[in-house]
Design an enzyme around this catalytic site. Structure first.
Site, PDB file in Angstrom:
ATOM      1  CG  HIS A  97      64.445  34.148  52.500  1.00  0.00           C
ATOM      2  ND1 HIS A  97      63.638  34.275  51.410  1.00  0.00           N
ATOM      3  CD2 HIS A  97      63.918  34.965  53.464  1.00  0.00           C
ATOM      4  CE1 HIS A  97      62.656  35.125  51.677  1.00  0.00           C
ATOM      5  NE2 HIS A  97      62.792  35.547  52.930  1.00  0.00           N
ATOM      6  CB  CYS A 155      66.199  30.846  46.438  1.00  0.00           C
ATOM      7  SG  CYS A 155      64.625  31.564  45.956  1.00  0.00           S
TER       8      CYS A 155
END
Length: 310
Positions: free
Chosen positions: A150, A192
């Site tokens: 992430h 991301c």
């Protein structure tokens, strides 16, 4: 008699230089060169100087390709973070194990010595990469690191928290990892970089794949930041998409292009083709309209100083 044009210009230039103000050129022209736009009268001299022979000038064309004829291609470290502490608020990254396995197979086929490290905390990520940076890479042509996790803009998540990506990449700077000075250091980051969606713009044609999840929640001096390349799965500020069964758009496209053209195309040609495939071949589909029909394009940041062919 009025002063001629060249005398007037010369006087104005002298006055400007005496004032000492304003911008300056990097190499001040000589007074002789200053009026080279005016035709020069040929001197009538029986002992004219012959033009200097061009043989005393030699143009050296530098090698604009990284040397790859080392004993090893180099190490490739894959950090694959799938599970995260509850207090991070980050969910399980289903599909990342397929990405890691495909990347391992792909980079091994190129010649890299690949190792995978699963579910690392921030301290562990920094420790492992720090140990690699301290190794002797003199017999290696380059180095690669792949981060699957992430992320947010400029940040990557360990299993426990987020940390600055530069804290990891900075371990391989020229002033900290001297055995990789002048050699390419490649970082591929599937994460991301923000929380924005790219809704895309309609064009004449296109195709789509299903997606249900996002990765959110030497003897001369060279710059210490030279010879790095960063390939991000998405541009700053945006989500990065991953399919729980098929893997992430970026990694799957990267593996596909490397498998097809890894030994024939230059690295920026490869990554441009990856950009094309991600941008054209993928579009999210979800029962939630907020996550449906979204697009993505990777982002390449290069400080490479030569062409890189594997």
């Amino acid at each position: 008699m009025a002063e001629n044009i060249s005398d007037a210009v010369s006087r104005q230039m002298d006055e400007y230089e005496e004032r000492g103000s304003g911008d300056e050129v990097d190499a001040k022209p000589t007074r002789e060169d200053r009026f080279s736009i005016f035709p020069k009268k040929k001197k009538k001299n029986v002992h004219e100087q012959q033009p200097e022979s061009s043989s005393q000038y030699r143009i050296v064309t530098p090698t604009f390709r990284y040397l790859m004829d080392y004993k090893k291609v180099g190490k490739c470290i894959i950090i694959n973070n799938k599970n995260f502490a509850e207090d991070t608020g980050m969910g399980i990254r289903n599909g990342t194990d397929k990405d890691a396995g495909d990347l391992q197979k792909c980079f091994r086929s190129i010649g890299f010595d690949v190792s995978i490290h699963n579910d690392l905390s921030c301290d562990d990520m920094e420790r492992i990469l720090g140990e690699v940076a301290l190794e002797n890479h003199s017999d290696a042509a380059c180095f690669a690191c792949i981060l699957l996790s992430h992320g947010e803009e400029g940040l990557i998540y360990g299993t426990d928290r987020a940390m600055a990506i530069k804290n990891l990449t900075g371990l391989f700077r020229g002033d900290k990892c001297q055995s990789l000075v002048g050699k390419p250091k490649l970082f591929f980051i599937q994460a991301c970089q923000g929380s924005e969606f790219d809704a895309g713009i309609q064009t004449d044609s296109g195709c789509s794949n299903r997606c249900l999840e996002i990765d959110a929640n030497p003897r001369y001096k060279i710059p210490v930041e030279a010879d790095f390349l960063y390939a991000y799965s998405t541009v700053p500020g945006y989500f990065s998409w991953r399919n729980p069964g098929k893997g992430s758009w970026f990694v799957q496209s990267l593996c596909s292009v490397l498998s097809e053209h890894g030994k024939e195309l230059e690295i920026l040609q490869i990554l441009t083709m990856v950009n094309y495939r991600v941008a054209r071949n993928y579009e999210s589909q979800s029962e939630d309209p907020r996550f449906s029909e979204k697009k993505q394009v990777p982002c390449v940041v290069s400080m490479l100083t030569k062409e890189l062919y594997f």
